[in-house]
Design a protein around this motif. Structure first.
Motif, PDB file in Angstrom:
ATOM      1  N   CYS B 151       4.080  10.929  -6.619  1.00 43.89           N
ATOM      2  CA  CYS B 151       2.821  10.732  -7.304  1.00 43.89           C
ATOM      3  C   CYS B 151       1.673  10.892  -6.319  1.00 43.89           C
ATOM      4  O   CYS B 151       0.531  10.581  -6.637  1.00 43.89           O
ATOM      5  CB  CYS B 151       2.773   9.350  -7.933  1.00 43.89           C
ATOM      6  SG  CYS B 151       2.865   9.439  -9.713  1.00 43.89           S
ATOM      7  N   LEU B 156       0.270  16.424  -5.674  1.00 43.31           N
ATOM      8  CA  LEU B 156       0.201  16.742  -7.101  1.00 43.31           C
ATOM      9  C   LEU B 156      -0.949  17.686  -7.422  1.00 43.31           C
ATOM     10  O   LEU B 156      -0.809  18.588  -8.250  1.00 43.31           O
ATOM     11  CB  LEU B 156       0.041  15.453  -7.920  1.00 43.31           C
ATOM     12  CG  LEU B 156       1.333  14.737  -8.276  1.00 43.31           C
ATOM     13  CD1 LEU B 156       1.026  13.453  -9.018  1.00 43.31           C
ATOM     14  CD2 LEU B 156       2.224  15.631  -9.136  1.00 43.31           C
ATOM     15  N   HIS B 192      -2.376  15.591 -15.873  1.00 43.36           N
ATOM     16  CA  HIS B 192      -1.446  14.788 -15.097  1.00 43.36           C
ATOM     17  C   HIS B 192      -1.163  13.480 -15.803  1.00 43.36           C
ATOM     18  O   HIS B 192      -2.072  12.757 -16.160  1.00 43.36           O
ATOM     19  CB  HIS B 192      -2.027  14.525 -13.702  1.00 43.36           C
ATOM     20  CG  HIS B 192      -1.188  13.598 -12.898  1.00 43.36           C
ATOM     21  ND1 HIS B 192      -1.696  12.577 -12.170  1.00 43.36           N
ATOM     22  CD2 HIS B 192       0.145  13.544 -12.742  1.00 43.36           C
ATOM     23  CE1 HIS B 192      -0.727  11.934 -11.581  1.00 43.36           C
ATOM     24  NE2 HIS B 192       0.415  12.496 -11.915  1.00 43.36           N
ATOM     25  N   PRO B 194       0.608  10.145 -15.083  1.00 45.78           N
ATOM     26  CA  PRO B 194       1.339   9.297 -14.150  1.00 45.78           C
ATOM     27  C   PRO B 194       2.351   8.430 -14.896  1.00 45.78           C
ATOM     28  O   PRO B 194       2.120   8.067 -16.046  1.00 45.78           O
ATOM     29  CB  PRO B 194       0.253   8.432 -13.505  1.00 45.78           C
ATOM     30  CG  PRO B 194      -0.922   8.505 -14.412  1.00 45.78           C
ATOM     31  CD  PRO B 194      -0.789   9.714 -15.271  1.00 45.78           C
ATOM     32  N   GLU B 196       3.588   5.153 -14.382  1.00 47.93           N
ATOM     33  CA  GLU B 196       3.582   3.912 -13.625  1.00 47.93           C
ATOM     34  C   GLU B 196       4.061   2.767 -14.493  1.00 47.93           C
ATOM     35  O   GLU B 196       4.021   2.845 -15.690  1.00 47.93           O
ATOM     36  CB  GLU B 196       2.198   3.610 -13.057  1.00 47.93           C
ATOM     37  CG  GLU B 196       2.066   4.074 -11.605  1.00 47.93           C
ATOM     38  CD  GLU B 196       1.461   5.463 -11.491  1.00 47.93           C
ATOM     39  OE1 GLU B 196       1.835   6.174 -10.555  1.00 47.93           O
ATOM     40  OE2 GLU B 196       0.632   5.827 -12.329  1.00 47.93           O
TER      41      GLU B 196
HETATM   42 ZN   LIG Z   1       0.717   9.878 -10.596  1.00 52.75          ZN
END
Ligand SMILES: [Zn+2]
Ligand SMILES: [Zn+2]
Lengths: 58, 196
Positions: B151, B156, B192, B194, B196
């Motif tokens: 990440c 990225l 993008h 993520p 998490e």
């Molecule tokens: Zn990320």
């Protein structure tokens, strides 16, 4: 360890040397995809018959 | 003669071009009956270790555009499963690109270029950060995605820019052929997401 890289051009140059990986039955895989496609098409047809004013295909 | 046979075998060996790592092609089959659960729908199709094997597989299986709705192709490195639950994906990220209806004719070309950049290891500049690439065939949206093992924002961003450049080159080429005016289309920016 260095990374083995190929540009798109290098990869395309090797296209004529294609080989099927040992043990891969590509016909079996294609038959599976064809069968699923057929089942889904029949199902869509049936749905349309049962819902003449439906919006299956918008 | 024996000598000839040996030199032929040598030559064939020499002609094989190993990929940086082995890759596995996975297929998600659409559900056609209620007894099927997710684990039976996602299946490995074959592994590939050389450029020659990649082309052998590519040329013998249905094109991305020929897949029935709700199918996916996933090409993942080694034995990484194309699921977030896999340890290698758990801390990673992904870039997604949605193909507009008007660009559907280009989807095979788009998918091939993304795949070539993955197996050719040209999406990342330093370490190997790509875990896999994904194609989703859906009724309304067709999606391409790149999954990474990190990440890290810098890594990225670079990958995202390459991804966008590959797609942009194909779409801009089409636009110039059609002499359309340049316009930002909705959904043509990789996004993008993520995890998490
Ligand atoms: Zn990320
Ligand atoms: Zn070579």
């Amino acid at each position: 360890m260095s990374i083995i890289r190929y540009t798109e051009e290098e990869l395309l140059t090797l296209k004529p040397s294609a080989v099927i990986p040992t043990g891969f039955d590509h016909q079996e895989f294609s038959r599976l995809v064809a069968k699923v496609t057929e089942i889904l098409a029949l199902r869509a047809e049936e749905y349309e018959r049962q819902h003449p004013n439906g919006s299956f295909n918008r | 003669t024996v000598l000839n046979a040996a030199s032929t075998a040598d030559k064939e060996f020499e002609l094989k071009h190993p990929l940086n790592t082995q890759w596995t092609l996975w297929y998600t089959k659409p559900k056609v009956d209620n007894t099927e659960d997710w684990s039976s729908l996602l299946r490995p199709v074959t592994k590939l270790s050389t450029v020659e094997e990649f082309w052998g597989v590519y040329q013998s299986i249905p094109k991305a555009s020929e897949l029935p709705l709700k199918s996916d192709y996933h090409l993942f490195r080694n034995d990484i499963r194309p699921e977030w639950e896999d340890d290698k994906n758990a801390k990673g990220g992904k870039w997604t690109f949605q193909i507009n209806d008007s660009d559907r004719a280009l989807l095979d070309e788009l998918w091939l270029k993304v795949v070539l950049s993955a197996i050719g290891e040209t999406l990342d500049e330093n370490d190997v950060a790509i875990n896999g690439v994904v194609f989703n065939m859906r009724k309304k949206v067709v999606k391409l995605a790149i999954w990474t093992n990190t990440c890290d924002k810098e890594v990225l961003t670079k990958i995202g820019l390459k991804f966008r450049a590959i797609i942009g080159a194909i779409l801009n080429n089409k636009k110039s052929i059609e002499s359309q005016t340049e316009e930002e289309k909705q959904g043509e920016k990789p996004e993008h997401q993520p995890i998490e």
